[in-house]
Design a protein around this motif. Structure first.
Motif: not given
Lengths: 140, 140
Positions: A80-89
């Motif tokens: 199931g849900l196990y990570h969040v991904c952020y796009e970064v500069s």
């Protein structure tokens, strides 16, 4: 040209035994777009497919590539849900900010085949959340 | 007037012992907007505050209201990211779709003070993910 924000939510990672079964089933159940074409990431030993949620955010379904895939550990705990991904500069700066506050670098920075070679890094926050960063642009 | 999509990602739920400490710390670490004013939800026995991620999606930091708060169980397992919330136009229909595929209704539909009385429901998907639905509009 709009300025790229320093950080933005890019995707949510959901671990599944099978993208074709649980991934497609999740999308059908919620009435969201079906997962796209899966991509193998040999470096991470996973196979991933994205389902667009419509506001620039996607769900990434992640299935193991082989018995020694790190995702097996997540699946053995229920998946199931196990990570969040952020796009970064600025990938290095974000990793450093997490480390400076007691978080851990788990993996990377390494290029990711699912993002056309853009680099990713996984960190654990001080609160033990698994967070991925993906770089806005491919390095020159 | 743009038509409301049938489902859209609304927020990510992160369980914390303290919004003021771990919630604010998370936002500072990632460079996102600080959590807004906390709201008590006596029905759910939680106190919540939202940090806007900028694309119509927020992080909801959830802390327990008292020792018998259901969120204590999540915190005892380590806390952190534990639910995704989708905003939907037809709450009952979405709950029914999840149940029909082997999921479970955990809680609701009940009005939520954090959303001005709009109704919410929590379900477990067949893959054991905790998902919240929030209704687009308050019932008449």
């Amino acid at each position: 040209m709009r300025e790229q924000p320093p950080i933005r939510l890019h995707h949510l990672g959901i671990a599944v035994r099978s993208i074709a079964k649980q991934g497609a089933g999740y999308c059908e159940m919620f009435g969201i777009e079906a997962p796209g074409q899966p991509v193998n990431d040999e470096l991470q030993k996973v196979r991933v497919a994205f389902a667009d949620l419509g506001n620039g955010v996607a769900i990434e379904f992640v299935e193991p590539l082989g018995e020694d895939s790190p995702i097996q550990r997540i699946l053995n705990r229920g998946g199931g849900l196990y990570h969040v991904c952020y796009e970064v500069s600025d990938l290095e700066a974000h990793v450093e900010r997490v480390r400076a506050r007691g978080g851990l670098l788990v993996n990377g920075p390494v290029p990711a085949s699912a993002f056309g070679g853009r680099r990713i890094a996984f960190v654990y926050t001080p609160g033990h959340d698994l967070v991925e960063f993906v770089e806005v642009r491919k390095p020159h």
